[in-house]
Design a protein around this motif. Structure first.
Motif, mmCIF file in Angstrom:
data_model
loop_
_atom_site.group_PDB
_atom_site.id
_atom_site.type_symbol
_atom_site.label_atom_id
_atom_site.label_comp_id
_atom_site.label_asym_id
_atom_site.label_seq_id
_atom_site.Cartn_x
_atom_site.Cartn_y
_atom_site.Cartn_z
ATOM 1 N N ARG A 7 0.817 -1.219 0.000
ATOM 2 C CA ARG A 7 0.000 0.000 0.000
ATOM 3 C C ARG A 7 0.856 1.277 0.000
ATOM 4 O O ARG A 7 0.339 2.358 -0.307
ATOM 5 N N LEU A 8 2.114 1.144 0.376
ATOM 6 C CA LEU A 8 2.936 2.339 0.591
ATOM 7 C C LEU A 8 3.067 3.188 -0.668
ATOM 8 O O LEU A 8 2.722 4.383 -0.659
ATOM 9 N N SER A 13 2.290 7.934 -3.509
ATOM 10 C CA SER A 13 2.318 8.530 -4.853
ATOM 11 C C SER A 13 1.119 9.447 -5.065
ATOM 12 O O SER A 13 1.245 10.532 -5.664
ATOM 13 N N ARG A 14 -0.045 9.033 -4.583
ATOM 14 C CA ARG A 14 -1.219 9.910 -4.673
ATOM 15 C C ARG A 14 -1.027 11.174 -3.838
ATOM 16 O O ARG A 14 -1.419 12.275 -4.263
ATOM 17 N N LEU A 15 -0.408 11.015 -2.667
ATOM 18 C CA LEU A 15 -0.160 12.183 -1.825
ATOM 19 C C LEU A 15 0.836 13.136 -2.480
ATOM 20 O O LEU A 15 0.725 14.362 -2.333
ATOM 21 N N LEU A 16 1.808 12.598 -3.208
ATOM 22 C CA LEU A 16 2.736 13.451 -3.962
ATOM 23 C C LEU A 16 1.983 14.289 -4.979
ATOM 24 O O LEU A 16 2.302 15.473 -5.198
ATOM 25 N N ASP A 17 0.989 13.684 -5.628
ATOM 26 C CA ASP A 17 0.192 14.406 -6.620
ATOM 27 C C ASP A 17 -0.681 15.470 -5.968
ATOM 28 O O ASP A 17 -0.917 16.538 -6.555
ATOM 29 N N THR A 143 -4.667 3.897 6.155
ATOM 30 C CA THR A 143 -5.238 4.968 6.970
ATOM 31 C C THR A 143 -4.166 5.664 7.791
ATOM 32 O O THR A 143 -4.113 6.906 7.859
ATOM 33 N N LEU A 144 -3.302 4.893 8.428
ATOM 34 C CA LEU A 144 -2.293 5.477 9.308
ATOM 35 C C LEU A 144 -1.192 6.186 8.527
ATOM 36 O O LEU A 144 -0.616 7.167 9.011
ATOM 37 N N LEU A 145 -0.881 5.722 7.312
ATOM 38 C CA LEU A 145 0.067 6.446 6.458
ATOM 39 C C LEU A 145 -0.467 7.829 6.134
ATOM 40 O O LEU A 145 0.259 8.835 6.222
ATOM 41 N N ARG A 146 -1.730 7.887 5.744
ATOM 42 C CA ARG A 146 -2.331 9.191 5.436
ATOM 43 C C ARG A 146 -2.361 10.082 6.683
ATOM 44 O O ARG A 146 -2.087 11.284 6.606
ATOM 45 N N HIS A 147 -2.692 9.486 7.806
ATOM 46 C CA HIS A 147 -2.723 10.235 9.064
ATOM 47 C C HIS A 147 -1.337 10.782 9.386
ATOM 48 O O HIS A 147 -1.189 11.938 9.811
ATOM 49 N N ALA A 148 -0.308 9.963 9.175
ATOM 50 C CA ALA A 148 1.057 10.376 9.495
ATOM 51 C C ALA A 148 1.523 11.529 8.623
ATOM 52 O O ALA A 148 2.117 12.504 9.101
ATOM 53 N N VAL A 149 1.257 11.444 7.328
ATOM 54 C CA VAL A 149 1.697 12.498 6.419
ATOM 55 C C VAL A 149 0.978 13.807 6.727
ATOM 56 O O VAL A 149 1.565 14.899 6.630
ATOM 57 N N ALA A 150 -0.279 13.694 7.151
ATOM 58 C CA ALA A 150 -1.070 14.894 7.437
ATOM 59 C C ALA A 150 -0.781 15.492 8.807
ATOM 60 O O ALA A 150 -1.343 16.539 9.151
ATOM 61 N N ALA A 151 0.096 14.849 9.574
ATOM 62 C CA ALA A 151 0.315 15.274 10.966
ATOM 63 C C ALA A 151 1.284 16.441 11.063
ATOM 64 O O ALA A 151 2.287 16.384 11.791
#
Length: 305
Positions: A7-8, A13-17, A143-151
């Motif tokens: 999932r990483l 990659s979507r978050l980079l976009d 979910t936790l990857l997205r949470h971490a990047v948004a922190a």
């Protein structure tokens, strides 16, 4: 089913976009999964080669410019080998990054002890201000990857593993979740340990809490659980045994209690078999856990406050 690590690259990659602050820093491992993202964002996907100290140092430099770096390699190369850079370049300079590991405690036994890191969370415990996520399922990892990047600019460690529970549960990046009620003790199952714990306590009158964020430690949830289930507490962690016993003891400091920490033992296993064989050797399979949890809850010792 895909793994947490699968999932990483799609998620990041979507978050980079989506977010011009996000950057990715690699040290060869995982490079191919980010090839397309590198073509789209060559200035924000960086591979430093097999230089793990530079991996963390470069991420810290990016953070100083306002970027949100996501740093990825195996846990032993991400936390242990460049620990001085984690301590100084991130911690001392007070900048944040998202460290995302793979291989966990013994996910790739054939790689040998150089590729195992049961002490990673305990090592980060020597530093101030780290959030630590330990998902138990690929959906939770996403979910936790997205949470971490948004922190914001926080320092976050996300520990990915090939070991996983059968089903995902809702996670919020903060709280323990009650998954089983009971009145004769509390068992805290961390990340991929949940399925084994639930199998182990079948028929026992114990409460089970599920933890996917272990730092900060959800002391309030443990306190609430002990108010109805008593103050015998077992922690089952997929890394070094006893890593969270101090946190549990602090949560219950004003009440008589007993705490047993179960996890990966300190003894190095030099005959590298399958993941399941390592889990059993460390007493983390359902049969061993039942014996150890049942004995402790029956007052046979094995822990202390």
């Amino acid at each position: 089913m895909d793994t947490m690590r699968d999932r990483l690259a799609p998620v990041v990659s979507r978050l980079l976009d989506e977010d011009p602050r996000v950057a990715v820093v690699l040290a060869e491992i995982g490079r191919d999964a980010f090839t397309e993202a590198w073509h789209r964002h060559p200035d924000r996907v960086v591979n430093v080669g097999i230089r793990e100290q530079l991996l963390v140092g470069a991420a810290a430099g990016m953070a100083l410019t306002g970027l949100r770096p996501v740093v990825h390699t195996f846990a032993s190369f991400l936390v242990e080998r460049p620990f001085e850079q984690v301590k100084l370049d991130l911690g001392h300079q007070d900048v944040g990054a998202v460290l995302v590991s793979a291989a966990a405690s013994f996910d790739w036994p054939a790689g040998g002890y150089t590729h195992m890191s049961p002490g990673d969370v305990a090592l980060l415990d020597t530093l101030d201000g780290w959030t630590v996520h330990v998902p138990g399922h690929p959906d939770e990892a996403e979910t936790l990857l997205r949470h971490a990047v948004a922190a914001g600019d926080d320092k976050v460690y996300v520990r990915l593993s090939v070991q996983a529970n059968r089903d995902a549960l809702p996670v919020d990046g903060e709280h323990f979740r009650t998954v089983r009620e009971g009145r004769s003790g509390v068992v805290v199952a961390v990340g991929p340990m949940l399925d084994a714990v639930l199998a182990a306590v079948e028929g026992l009158d114990v409460m089970v809490l599920y933890a996917t964020t272990v730092r900060p430690f959800d002391a309030a949830a443990l306190r609430r659980a002990t108010e109805t289930a008593g103050t015998d507490v077992v922690l089952v962690e997929p890394y070094l045994a006893g890593t969270s016993t101090a946190a549990a003891n602090d949560a219950l400091a004003d009440v008589p209690h007993r705490v047993l920490g179960l996890g990966v033992g300190r003894r190095e296993l030099r005959r590298y078999g399958r993941v399941e064989e390592h889990a059993a050797a460390h007493g983390l399979d359902a049969r061993s856990l039942r014996e150890r949890i049942g004995g402790f809850m029956a007052g046979e010792g094995g822990g202390g406050s």
